[in-house]
Design a protein around this motif. Structure first.
Motif, PDB file in Angstrom:
ATOM      1  N   GLU B   9      24.446  43.475  44.173  1.00 33.65           N
ATOM      2  CA  GLU B   9      23.745  44.386  45.100  1.00 33.65           C
ATOM      3  C   GLU B   9      24.678  44.861  46.201  1.00 33.65           C
ATOM      4  OE1 GLU B   9      20.671  45.624  44.459  1.00 33.65           O
ATOM      5  OE2 GLU B   9      20.917  44.362  42.686  1.00 33.65           O
ATOM      6  N   GLU B  10      25.490  43.932  46.699  1.00 34.07           N
ATOM      7  CA  GLU B  10      26.441  44.304  47.751  1.00 34.07           C
ATOM      8  C   GLU B  10      27.407  45.385  47.283  1.00 34.07           C
ATOM      9  OE1 GLU B  10      28.829  41.219  49.641  1.00 34.07           O
ATOM     10  OE2 GLU B  10      26.990  40.041  49.896  1.00 34.07           O
ATOM     11  N   VAL B  11      27.913  45.222  46.067  1.00 35.10           N
ATOM     12  CA  VAL B  11      28.852  46.217  45.535  1.00 35.10           C
ATOM     13  C   VAL B  11      28.152  47.575  45.397  1.00 35.10           C
ATOM     14  CG1 VAL B  11      30.263  46.884  43.550  1.00 35.10           C
ATOM     15  CG2 VAL B  11      30.268  44.510  44.336  1.00 35.10           C
ATOM     16  N   LEU B  12      26.941  47.540  44.872  1.00 38.97           N
ATOM     17  CA  LEU B  12      26.189  48.792  44.707  1.00 38.97           C
ATOM     18  C   LEU B  12      25.892  49.427  46.068  1.00 38.97           C
ATOM     19  CD1 LEU B  12      23.715  47.803  41.846  1.00 38.97           C
ATOM     20  CD2 LEU B  12      25.539  49.507  41.694  1.00 38.97           C
ATOM     21  N   GLU B  13      25.482  48.575  47.010  1.00 42.70           N
ATOM     22  CA  GLU B  13      25.185  49.073  48.357  1.00 42.70           C
ATOM     23  C   GLU B  13      26.394  49.773  48.960  1.00 42.70           C
ATOM     24  OE1 GLU B  13      22.512  49.045  50.631  1.00 42.70           O
ATOM     25  OE2 GLU B  13      21.485  48.785  48.714  1.00 42.70           O
ATOM     26  N   ARG B  14      27.547  49.134  48.829  1.00 41.10           N
ATOM     27  CA  ARG B  14      28.740  49.720  49.434  1.00 41.10           C
ATOM     28  C   ARG B  14      29.101  51.039  48.739  1.00 41.10           C
ATOM     29  NH1 ARG B  14      31.821  45.577  49.495  1.00 41.10           N
ATOM     30  NH2 ARG B  14      33.104  46.224  47.740  1.00 41.10           N
ATOM     31  N   PHE B  15      28.994  51.017  47.407  1.00 42.66           N
ATOM     32  CA  PHE B  15      29.277  52.246  46.670  1.00 42.66           C
ATOM     33  C   PHE B  15      28.365  53.385  47.133  1.00 42.66           C
ATOM     34  CE2 PHE B  15      28.012  55.045  43.148  1.00 42.66           C
ATOM     35  CZ  PHE B  15      29.226  55.650  42.887  1.00 42.66           C
ATOM     36  N   PHE B  16      27.090  53.112  47.235  1.00 40.28           N
ATOM     37  CA  PHE B  16      26.157  54.169  47.626  1.00 40.28           C
ATOM     38  C   PHE B  16      26.320  54.570  49.092  1.00 40.28           C
ATOM     39  CE2 PHE B  16      23.774  53.126  43.698  1.00 40.28           C
ATOM     40  CZ  PHE B  16      23.679  54.418  43.200  1.00 40.28           C
ATOM     41  N   SER B  17      26.604  53.585  49.959  1.00 35.36           N
ATOM     42  CA  SER B  17      26.788  53.925  51.372  1.00 35.36           C
ATOM     43  C   SER B  17      27.974  54.863  51.557  1.00 35.36           C
ATOM     44  CB  SER B  17      27.042  52.666  52.200  1.00 35.36           C
ATOM     45  OG  SER B  17      25.894  51.885  52.230  1.00 35.36           O
ATOM     46  N   LEU B  18      29.095  54.491  50.934  1.00 35.38           N
ATOM     47  CA  LEU B  18      30.293  55.318  51.083  1.00 35.38           C
ATOM     48  C   LEU B  18      30.075  56.703  50.484  1.00 35.38           C
ATOM     49  CD1 LEU B  18      33.116  52.714  50.310  1.00 35.38           C
ATOM     50  CD2 LEU B  18      32.541  53.749  52.520  1.00 35.38           C
ATOM     51  N   THR B  20      27.265  58.284  50.022  1.00 34.80           N
ATOM     52  CA  THR B  20      26.291  59.047  50.790  1.00 34.80           C
ATOM     53  C   THR B  20      26.919  59.592  52.076  1.00 34.80           C
ATOM     54  OG1 THR B  20      24.567  57.609  49.891  1.00 34.80           O
ATOM     55  CG2 THR B  20      23.944  58.984  51.754  1.00 34.80           C
ATOM     56  N   GLN B  21      27.756  58.764  52.705  1.00 30.53           N
ATOM     57  CA  GLN B  21      28.453  59.236  53.914  1.00 30.53           C
ATOM     58  C   GLN B  21      29.370  60.412  53.607  1.00 30.53           C
ATOM     59  OE1 GLN B  21      30.588  55.958  55.797  1.00 30.53           O
ATOM     60  NE2 GLN B  21      28.728  54.713  55.654  1.00 30.53           N
ATOM     61  N   ARG B  22      30.095  60.255  52.492  1.00 27.10           N
ATOM     62  CA  ARG B  22      31.016  61.318  52.082  1.00 27.10           C
ATOM     63  C   ARG B  22      30.220  62.589  51.752  1.00 27.10           C
ATOM     64  NH1 ARG B  22      34.325  59.305  46.980  1.00 27.10           N
ATOM     65  NH2 ARG B  22      35.326  61.294  46.439  1.00 27.10           N
ATOM     66  N   ALA B  23      29.100  62.412  51.072  1.00 25.58           N
ATOM     67  CA  ALA B  23      28.265  63.558  50.695  1.00 25.58           C
ATOM     68  C   ALA B  23      27.747  64.279  51.928  1.00 25.58           C
ATOM     69  CB  ALA B  23      27.106  63.095  49.812  1.00 25.58           C
ATOM     70  N   ALA B  24      27.424  63.493  52.975  1.00 26.28           N
ATOM     71  CA  ALA B  24      26.873  64.084  54.197  1.00 26.28           C
ATOM     72  C   ALA B  24      27.873  65.031  54.852  1.00 26.28           C
ATOM     73  CB  ALA B  24      26.467  62.978  55.178  1.00 26.28           C
ATOM     74  N   THR B  25      29.164  64.796  54.635  1.00 26.92           N
ATOM     75  CA  THR B  25      30.164  65.692  55.222  1.00 26.92           C
ATOM     76  C   THR B  25      30.220  67.017  54.471  1.00 26.92           C
ATOM     77  OG1 THR B  25      32.014  64.948  53.834  1.00 26.92           O
ATOM     78  CG2 THR B  25      31.619  63.709  55.856  1.00 26.92           C
ATOM     79  N   LEU B  26      29.652  67.074  53.275  1.00 25.23           N
ATOM     80  CA  LEU B  26      29.721  68.308  52.474  1.00 25.23           C
ATOM     81  C   LEU B  26      28.469  69.166  52.580  1.00 25.23           C
ATOM     82  CD1 LEU B  26      31.543  67.049  49.235  1.00 25.23           C
ATOM     83  CD2 LEU B  26      32.515  68.001  51.328  1.00 25.23           C
ATOM     84  N   ALA B  27      27.312  68.541  52.517  1.00 23.27           N
ATOM     85  CA  ALA B  27      26.063  69.307  52.622  1.00 23.27           C
ATOM     86  C   ALA B  27      24.881  68.355  52.748  1.00 23.27           C
ATOM     87  CB  ALA B  27      25.871  70.194  51.392  1.00 23.27           C
ATOM     88  N   PRO B  28      23.904  68.694  53.598  1.00 25.21           N
ATOM     89  CA  PRO B  28      22.711  67.847  53.727  1.00 25.21           C
ATOM     90  C   PRO B  28      22.011  67.654  52.371  1.00 25.21           C
ATOM     91  CG  PRO B  28      22.740  69.539  55.437  1.00 25.21           C
ATOM     92  CD  PRO B  28      23.862  69.852  54.508  1.00 25.21           C
ATOM     93  N   ALA B  29      21.982  68.709  51.550  1.00 20.62           N
ATOM     94  CA  ALA B  29      21.309  68.599  50.256  1.00 20.62           C
ATOM     95  C   ALA B  29      22.021  67.590  49.352  1.00 20.62           C
ATOM     96  CB  ALA B  29      21.261  69.960  49.561  1.00 20.62           C
ATOM     97  N   TYR B  30      23.332  67.491  49.531  1.00 17.20           N
ATOM     98  CA  TYR B  30      24.098  66.570  48.702  1.00 17.20           C
ATOM     99  C   TYR B  30      23.850  65.127  49.154  1.00 17.20           C
ATOM    100  CZ  TYR B  30      28.071  65.314  45.668  1.00 17.20           C
ATOM    101  OH  TYR B  30      28.876  64.804  44.668  1.00 17.20           O
ATOM    102  N   GLU B  31      23.760  64.943  50.460  1.00 16.40           N
ATOM    103  CA  GLU B  31      23.409  63.624  50.991  1.00 16.40           C
ATOM    104  C   GLU B  31      22.051  63.197  50.432  1.00 16.40           C
ATOM    105  OE1 GLU B  31      22.881  63.581  55.220  1.00 16.40           O
ATOM    106  OE2 GLU B  31      22.871  61.392  55.335  1.00 16.40           O
ATOM    107  N   ALA B  32      21.113  64.127  50.399  1.00 11.77           N
ATOM    108  CA  ALA B  32      19.776  63.816  49.893  1.00 11.77           C
ATOM    109  C   ALA B  32      19.832  63.432  48.416  1.00 11.77           C
ATOM    110  CB  ALA B  32      18.842  65.010  50.090  1.00 11.77           C
TER     111      ALA B  32
END
Lengths: 347, 347
Positions: B9-18, B20-32
Motif C-alpha cells: 500500500e505504501e508503494v502504491l500510495e507513493r506512486f499515486f501521490s507523486l 497526482t502532484q506531477r499531473a496537477a502541474t499540467l492540468a486540473p483535469a489531469y490531476e482529477a
C-alpha cells in the motif's frame, strides 16, 4: 542517416518477428493481430528515430545498435499513441488505409456483424494492440543500454513522454466535447503535451543522454524540441485549413468540419467577424464553398497571419535554444534545416 | 501478511501521490484523472501482491521493500487490464460503483452530453487511464531490484504477463462475437491466458525470482499458479451461474444473459438437452424463471458436476506441482489453504 534508420528497422523487425512467432504459439488470431500491428508500424517517416539518431551521432555516440533501440522504442510509442488516439477519435482510417480498428471492423462486418458491433470490435482490438505497442516500447528502451544508470534515465524519459502525452490527449478530449473556446495558451499547452514531448523533446534528449551529453546540452535540446514541436503542430493546424491537399495528403475540410480547436480558430473567435463563421466551424456537413468563406474570414481578420507568426516565433525560440549551451556546431547544422522545413511547410 | 501488504500500500500510495502532484502541474483535469485512477486501484483484495509476498518471504527473501514494489507492479497491471477490459466489455460499473468509464460518462452526461457521446467520453478516458496504469506497472517493476539481472528477469515476467493477457483478451472478444461454441480446451486456454498468468503464475514466479529461488522452484510455482489459476476461473464461471449472490456480490443472471462461453456451457452444448436451453443462453432479457430452467438442465445433464470435477482436477494438478521441485515445506503449507479456498468456494 539512411544507414542509421536501417538499424532501427532491424530492431523493429526483430521485435515483431519474435513477438509474432510467440503469438503463433498461443492462437492464430493473436498471430494475425501482431501482423496487423506490424503493418501499422510500417511505412511511417521514422521521424522520432531520426531525432534520436541525429542527436546521438552528432554528440559523439558510436554504439549505433543501442541508439537504434532507443529510436525503435519511440517509434513503437508513436504506434501505441496513434492506435489509441484513433480509438478516442473513432477513426478507422489512417493515411488512406484502414488502421487497426478499421481492419478489424471490416473483418467483423464481412463476417455479418452489424456496423456498431463491428466498430466496437475494431476499437476493442485496437485497445489491446495499443497496449502491446506500449509494452514493446518499454521493452526496447530497457534493452538500449547495459549501463543501469543510463537505462534508468532513458526509461524515465520514456515514462515522462507517456505521462505528458496522456495529459495532452485528455485535454484534447475535453476541448472536443465542451462548447467553450479554449485560449491560445491552452491550445499550445495541449499540443506541446500531446505531441511535441514524445515526438521532438524526448527523442532528442534520449539520443543525447545515451551519447553521454552534459546536463546543459540535454536541457537545451529539450528546449529546442519543445519549441520546434509546438511550431510543427501550429503549422500542421494551418495546413489542415489552408494546406495543399495534393502535397499534405490531408483534406482541408476535416478540421473545419470537426470544429477542431486550434490557435487559428481561437484567435479568430476573439475578432468581430467571428459571428459570421462560428456556425460553420464545426458543421459536420460544411460545403467546399462555405469552407472558402471561412478561409477568407480567417485571412481578413488576421487569424492566419497571427498563427503563421506564432509558429515562426516558436521556431525562433527553438533556434535560440541551440546556442550557448555547448551544443556542437555539427548538431546545430543538422537541426537548423529541420527548423526551416517546419516553417517553410506553410509558406 | 497484513504487514507485508501494508508495504505494498505504501508503494502504491507513493506512486499515486507523486503522479497526482506531477499531473496537477499540467492540468486540473489531469490531476482529477489520477485521483480517479487511484480510487479505482483502492479497495481490491490485493490478491496478486499476496502471491508475490507469500512466495518471496517463504523462499527466504528479506528485502520487503523490493518485494512490495513487485507486488504493487502487479496490482497496477491488474488495474490497467480491468480498466481496458471494461472498455472492451462496455461495462461502466465494477463492484457496484462506477469504474473509470462510468465516472467520466456520468460527469459528461451531467454536463449535458447525449448518452452515446458521454459513454464514448467515458471509454476514451478509460483508454488513457489504462495506459497510465500499464506504464506505472513497468515503472514500479524496474525499481524493484538494484541487481540488473534480477530486474531484467522481473520485467521479462511482467512483459510475458501482458503478452499472454492480451492474447486471452483477444480470444475472449472473438468468443463473444461469433456464434460458434468453442471447445472446453479452447475456453480453458483462453482463461489461462487472460487471467491465470497475470494473477497467479507470474506473481508467484516473480516473488520466487526476487528471493533468488532455483530454476526448478520457479518453474514449479509457475505450474502451480497456472493450474490453480485455471481452477479459480472455472469456479468463478460456476459461481456466475450457481453462486450465492449475497456472498459473491455478483448477479447469477449476468453470465447467462451475456451467453458467456464457459466450460459449463460448452459441456452442456454437447448434450442432448442443449436445444431446450440454447435460445435462453445469451438472451439479454432472460427472466429469473428461465434462468432457473437453465440451471436445472445444467444440473441434469451433468454439466455442473463435470465442471466442478474439472476445477478440482486442475486444483489437484496444482497441488501435485508443489511437490518434488524443492519447494520448502513452509511455502507448501501457505499455498495449500489457497487451493482449498478455491475449490471450496463452489461447494
Amino acid at each position: 542517416m539512411t544507414r542509421h534508420l536501417a538499424l532501427v528497422e532491424e530492431v523493429l523487425e526483430r521485435f515483431f518477428s519474435l513477438s509474432t512467432q510467440r503469438a503463433a504459439t498461443l492462437a492464430p488470431a493473436y498471430e494475425a493481430l501482431w501482423k496487423t500491428l506490424r503493418s501499422n508500424t510500417a511505412g511511417g517517416k521514422r521521424f522520432r528515430p531520426q531525432m534520436v539518431m541525429t542527436a546521438y551521432t552528432a554528440l559523439g555516440g558510436s554504439d549505433l545498435r543501442s541508439a537504434a533501440h532507443v529510436g525503435a522504442s519511440f517509434e513503437l510509442l508513436h504506434t501505441a499513441l496513434i492506435v489509441h488516439d484513433d480509438v478516442v477519435d473513432r477513426d478507422f482510417v489512417r493515411r488512406g488505409i484502414p488502421n487497426v480498428s478499421g481492419s478489424y471492423r471490416d473483418v467483423a462486418q464481412t463476417a455479418g456483424l452489424s456496423l456498431p458491433t463491428a466498430e466496437h470490435r475494431g476499437m476493442s482490438v485496437a485497445v489491446i494492440a495499443g497496449d502491446l505497442a506500449l509494452t514493446g516500447s518499454f521493452r526496447l528502451m530497457e534493452r538500449a543500454s547495459a549501463n543501469p544508470e543510463v537505462r534508468d534515465a532513458l526509461v524515465e524519459l520514456l515514462d515522462r513522454a507517456v505521462f505528458d502525452s496522456a495529459a495532452g490527449e485528455l485535454i484534447d478530449v475535453d476541448f472536443s466535447l465542451y462548447s467553450g473556446m479554449p485560449s491560445i495558451e491552452e491550445i499550445v499547452h495541449m499540443e506541446r503535451l500531446k505531441t511535441a514531448v514524445y515526438s521532438f523533446e524526448a527523442p532528442l534528449q534520449a539520443g543525447a543522454l545515451l551519447a553521454g551529453a552534459t546536463h546543459d546540452v540535454i536541457a537545451a535540446l529539450g528546449e529546442f524540441g519543445r519549441n520546434i514541436g509546438i511550431a510543427y503542430q501550429i503549422v500542421d493546424d494551418l495546413l489542415g485549413v489552408f494546406g495543399n491537399e495534393a502535397s499534405t495528403g490531408k483534406t482541408t475540410l476535416g478540421d473545419l468540419r470537426e470544429g477542431k480547436r486550434t490557435a487559428l480558430i481561437a484567435f479568430a473567435s476573439q475578432t468581430s467577424e467571428w459571428s459570421s463563421i462560428s456556425q460553420l466551424v464545426g458543421d459536420s456537413e460544411l460545403s467546399a464553398e462555405d469552407a472558402a468563406t471561412v478561409r477568407e474570414v480567417l485571412e481578413r481578420t488576421g487569424a492566419k497571419k497571427f498563427t503563421q507568426r506564432l509558429a515562426s516565433d516558436y521556431a525562433d525560440e527553438a533556434v535560440a535554444a541551440l546556442h550557448g549551451a555547448g551544443i556542437p556546431q555539427q548538431l546545430i547544422e543538422q537541426l537548423t534545416p529541420l527548423v526551416t522545413a517546419v516553417v517553410e511547410r506553410v509558406r
